[in-house]
Design an enzyme around this catalytic site. Structure first.
Site, PDB file in Angstrom:
ATOM      1  N   GLU A   1       0.861  -1.277   0.054  1.00  0.00           N
ATOM      2  CA  GLU A   1       0.052   0.219  -0.064  1.00  0.00           C
ATOM      3  C   GLU A   1       0.915   1.093   0.037  1.00  0.00           C
ATOM      4  O   GLU A   1       1.829   1.318   0.954  1.00  0.00           O
ATOM      5  CB  GLU A   1      -0.675   0.093   1.207  1.00  0.00           C
TER       6      GLU A   1
ATOM      7  N   ASP B   1      -6.538   7.800  10.132  1.00  0.00           N
ATOM      8  CA  ASP B   1      -5.156   7.535  10.499  1.00  0.00           C
ATOM      9  C   ASP B   1      -4.643   8.056  11.778  1.00  0.00           C
ATOM     10  O   ASP B   1      -5.401   9.164  12.106  1.00  0.00           O
ATOM     11  CB  ASP B   1      -4.106   7.799   9.527  1.00  0.00           C
TER      12      ASP B   1
ATOM     13  N   TYR C   1     -10.926  -4.810   2.827  1.00  0.00           N
ATOM     14  CA  TYR C   1     -10.103  -4.361   4.050  1.00  0.00           C
ATOM     15  C   TYR C   1     -11.049  -4.422   5.415  1.00  0.00           C
ATOM     16  O   TYR C   1     -12.066  -3.775   5.278  1.00  0.00           O
ATOM     17  CB  TYR C   1      -9.781  -2.854   3.705  1.00  0.00           C
TER      18      TYR C   1
END
Length: 257
Positions: A48, A59, A171
């Site tokens: 990634e 994040d 994911y």
């Protein structure tokens, strides 16, 4: 290389996948290429390649700091695609970024630039599946997998919809919150893996940072583990980065065999 081809190759070898995240341009574009090489040499099956954004809402502090460093060093979409084109590793590259950058560049152009630079997958954490039609069509036209996320609180009906739309892999966010290293694997990981019924590979991320955690996730039924912050912390330290990156990738990959 397409993501499906990599998973088919691993299935023949009876291995699971190690997916490694790094932020492009942290600490600089040229060093990122060296880091990707170290990841692949250590055993990463898919990389990634994060395109940094000023407000990376999914994040935690580690990758937020990496994004800030990369932006200060001059990383931008033009340089990102130029750098991706120069990476000659035999693994799929996946762009992980935020929708603002895609929309600003132009949806069709962004997907086309991914394909032209050797990127075969895209993850956009802040784009709901229900609003992704235009990007999905652009990705389909250009042969780029659009990878969606599911979480422990994704409802059954919505999960079915997401699984119908995702390609490459799904994911799986193993815990609520943002990315970052954790001391243990979330108890919700096994539950969410049990809830997912799909032929698309199941990749688990958020909080995995060592070989014991990776092995636990694989035992729970994952087809891949996603590790990011542990690698980014090594990069931030500036200490023997490439050798330590390779060593950690090797340890994690061993848990996937």
């Amino acid at each position: 290389m397409r993501i499906a081809d990599k998973f088919a190759e691993l299935e023949k070898r009876k291995e699971k996948a190690l997916i490694a995240y790094v932020c492009a341009g942290d600490p600089c574009a040229e060093t990122t290429k060296e880091i990707v090489h170290a990841l692949v040499k250590g055993g990463a099956d898919i990389v990634e390649l994060g395109l940094p954004f000023s407000d990376p809402v999914a994040d935690g502090p580690t990758i937020q700091a990496a994004s800030t460093r990369a932006l200060k060093a001059g990383m931008n979409p033009d340089l990102y695609f130029e750098m991706a084109s120069s990476i000659k590793e035999s693994v799929p590259l996946v762009c992980m970024t935020y929708y603002n950058l895609i929309y600003k560049r132009g949806i069709e152009k962004f997907a086309r630039d991914c394909a032209a630079s050797g990127i075969t997958g895209m993850i956009v954490p802040d784009l709901p599946a229900e609003e992704s039609g235009e990007l999905q069509e652009a990705c389909r036209k250009n042969g780029v997998d659009l990878i969606f996320l599911v979480t422990p609180v994704t409802t059954g009906s919505r999960m079915e919809h997401i699984l119908d739309m995702t390609s490459g892999f799904v994911y799986i966010v193993s815990r609520l919150g943002v990315t970052g290293e954790r001391v243990d694997v979330a108890g919700s990981t096994s539950n969410i893996l049990d809830r997912i019924h799909t032929n698309v590979p199941k990749a688990v991320g958020f909080g995995i940072s060592n070989k014991e955690q990776a092995a636990e996730v694989i035992r729970a039924g994952a087809d891949a583990v996603i590790v990011g912050s542990a690698f980014v912390n090594i990069i931030a330290s500036g200490d023997k980065v490439n050798s330590r990156i390779e060593e950690l990738a090797s340890q994690l990959k061993e848990s996937c065999r």
